[in-house]
Design a protein around this motif. Structure first.
Motif, short mmCIF file in Angstrom:
data_model
loop_
_atom_site.label_atom_id
_atom_site.label_comp_id
_atom_site.label_asym_id
_atom_site.label_seq_id
_atom_site.Cartn_x
_atom_site.Cartn_y
_atom_site.Cartn_z
N MET A 169 68.54 -12.74 -2.48
CA MET A 169 68.90 -14.16 -2.44
C MET A 169 69.29 -14.60 -1.03
SD MET A 169 68.82 -15.26 -5.68
CE MET A 169 70.05 -16.55 -5.90
N SER A 170 68.88 -13.83 -0.05
CA SER A 170 69.22 -14.18 1.33
C SER A 170 68.30 -13.37 2.24
CB SER A 170 70.69 -13.85 1.58
OG SER A 170 71.05 -14.14 2.91
N ASP A 171 68.69 -13.20 3.48
CA ASP A 171 67.90 -12.39 4.41
C ASP A 171 68.89 -11.58 5.23
OD1 ASP A 171 66.28 -11.38 6.47
OD2 ASP A 171 64.95 -13.12 6.39
N LYS B 299 62.08 -12.06 6.46
CA LYS B 299 61.14 -12.92 7.18
C LYS B 299 61.52 -12.96 8.65
CE LYS B 299 59.46 -16.02 3.54
NZ LYS B 299 60.04 -15.41 2.33
N ARG B 300 62.43 -12.09 9.04
CA ARG B 300 62.90 -12.02 10.43
C ARG B 300 62.76 -10.59 10.95
NH1 ARG B 300 65.92 -15.68 7.32
NH2 ARG B 300 66.39 -17.65 8.37
N CYS C 154 61.92 -22.06 -1.86
CA CYS C 154 62.81 -20.89 -1.98
C CYS C 154 63.60 -20.92 -3.30
CB CYS C 154 63.77 -20.86 -0.80
SG CYS C 154 65.00 -19.55 -0.91
N GLY D 226 56.61 -19.93 3.67
CA GLY D 226 56.96 -19.18 2.47
C GLY D 226 58.32 -19.56 1.91
N CYS D 227 59.13 -20.23 2.71
CA CYS D 227 60.47 -20.63 2.28
C CYS D 227 60.47 -22.00 1.60
CB CYS D 227 61.42 -20.70 3.48
SG CYS D 227 61.60 -19.17 4.39
N CYS E 227 71.26 -18.80 3.40
CA CYS E 227 70.15 -18.54 4.29
C CYS E 227 69.76 -19.86 4.96
CB CYS E 227 68.98 -17.96 3.50
SG CYS E 227 67.74 -17.11 4.50
N THR E 228 68.71 -19.85 5.73
CA THR E 228 68.04 -21.07 6.19
C THR E 228 66.55 -20.79 6.21
OG1 THR E 228 68.53 -20.37 8.46
CG2 THR E 228 69.84 -22.18 7.59
N ARG E 229 65.77 -21.86 6.13
CA ARG E 229 64.32 -21.68 6.06
C ARG E 229 63.75 -21.22 7.40
NH1 ARG E 229 61.95 -26.64 2.44
NH2 ARG E 229 63.37 -26.38 0.67
N VAL E 230 62.71 -20.43 7.28
CA VAL E 230 62.12 -19.92 8.51
C VAL E 230 60.62 -20.20 8.60
CG1 VAL E 230 61.73 -17.57 7.67
CG2 VAL E 230 62.23 -17.90 10.04
N TRP F 292 69.38 -25.47 2.11
CA TRP F 292 70.52 -24.64 2.52
C TRP F 292 71.41 -25.45 3.47
CZ3 TRP F 292 71.18 -20.45 -0.17
CH2 TRP F 292 70.12 -19.65 -0.58
S1 SF4 Z 1 66.09 -16.52 1.19
FE1 SF4 Z 1 64.05 -15.93 1.96
S2 SF4 Z 1 62.67 -17.53 1.18
FE2 SF4 Z 1 64.76 -18.32 1.02
S3 SF4 Z 1 65.10 -19.46 2.92
FE3 SF4 Z 1 65.85 -17.38 3.25
S4 SF4 Z 1 64.15 -16.26 4.17
FE4 SF4 Z 1 63.32 -18.14 3.25
#
Ligand code: SF4
Length: 348
Positions: free
Chosen positions: A89-91, A122-123, A30, A26-27, A20-23, A61
């Protein structure tokens, strides 16, 4: 891939995507990123440790996102009905996940109506786009396009008729009449503060308006959220942050979420306090890790206004009506809100 999970609102996780990557805020801590940096099997190379000038290290990430083919049809192999958290564990709606892969995940969910799938993103802007265009076009045609019979999920081509093409995947299934939007799929967005609530609300509301079951996870709750405008939700979860660098959460924020849910008949689940709980009868000068809020609970600056101290302050009154939380650990902090365990679930 965990078949079981300690997440209160789920029976198992299904992670066909990794990375993933932070958005947003809240991340910041993570959980998945930290585990990946530690070399969690299946997540190797997806996150690394970064050294900071102050001598601390933090996971980041790398931006690589993997499609885990061997897990793609996992729910089809589970016979007993379960609540399945998709991509814990991802988005699923990360930019790097191709539409074709999301198609296949939806095909699996459509073919496993015995399970309830929980998708949290989160997207939500991409969730909305996907559901209103691609999935809509593709899945709306299913009732006419798919005669009753045996079907399989191809690892390469999504749902196909038995024997039509591609390698037969793990199992065969009787085609079900498919209702669209899929009633066994719950579409959720994370919210951590007012800013993220403002950015995400209209997208998830559009998903709800299109007929999907929607929910919000206010976890980690990092700031006050006014919930007016979220009445369309069918489930609301709130909770504090856990982990080594967890930030404190204000009890008033959760009370607001609880009371909003009650007022609108929305099932409410209070997941946890996280690391910071009620200061345990602390006395002046008691050693410990305390967070003292000098701003009111409705302030968007609240945990930024928190002062962390190592001793319960002798002059707590100086803070006049301040909220004091103590870092007592997730287990000790528990999951009672005003003495009540809230386990609201849709249909529960
Ligand atoms: S897995 Fe969720 S909390 Fe972790 S970086 Fe991705 S969107 Fe953010």
């Amino acid at each position: 891939m965990a078949d079981r999970t300690s997440i209160e609102w789920s029976d198992m996780t299904w992670n066909p995507i990794a990375g993933c990557t932070r958005v947003s805020e809240g991340c910041r801590h993570c959980y998945a990123e930290r585990l990946a940096a530690r070399g969690l099997p299946g997540f190797e190379g997806l996150a690394r440790w970064v050294d900071w000038p102050d001598g601390t290290r933090a996971p980041r990430w790398t931006g690589v996102v993997l499609i885990r083919e061997h897990l793609m049809d996992l729910p089809l192999r589970k016979k007993r009905p379960r609540r399945i958290f998709v991509n814990s564990m991802s988005d699923l709606f990360h930019d790097a996940v191709p539409d074709e892969v999301i198609d296949r995940i939806f095909a699996v969910m459509a073919l496993a109506p015995r399970h309830t799938f929980q998708i949290l993103t989160k997207r939500p802007e991409r969730m909305r786009d996907y559901l209103s265009t691609r999935a809509g076009d593709w899945m709306l045609r299913w009732p006419e396009a798919i005669p009753a019979g045996k079907w399989y999920v191809s690892r390469h081509e999504g749902m196909s008729r038995l024997g039509a093409n591609g390698p037969v995947a793990a199992a065969l299934y009787d085609a079900q009449p498919i209702t669209y939007p899929l009633p066994n799929v719950w579409m959720g967005t994370s919210v951590e503060n007012q800013r993220s609530a403002n950015e995400r609300r209209t997208h998830i509301e559009a998903v709800a308006a299109a007929g999907w079951n929607t929910f919000a996870s206010y976890e980690p709750a990092l700031g006050y959220v006014a919930w007016e405008g979220w009445e369309f939700l069918k489930w609301l979860i709130s909770g504090g942050e856990s982990g080594p660098r967890a930030r404190p959460t204000h009890p008033a924020w959760h009370r607001v979420a609880r009371d909003f849910s009650a007022a609108h008949g929305i099932p409410y689940l209070f997941k946890q306090w996280g690391e910071w709980g009620k200061a345990k009868g602390a006395h002046s000068g008691t050693p410990g890790k305390y967070a003292i809020a000098s701003a009111g609970p409705h302030s968007e600056f609240w945990p930024q206004s928190v002062i962390e101290v190592d001793f319960y302050p002798r002059q707590i009154n100086l803070f006049g009506g301040a909220t004091v939380r103590e870092r007592i650990g997730k287990r000790a902090a528990g999951r009672l809100l005003d003495g009540v365990e809230h386990n609201g679930m849709p249909g529960g």
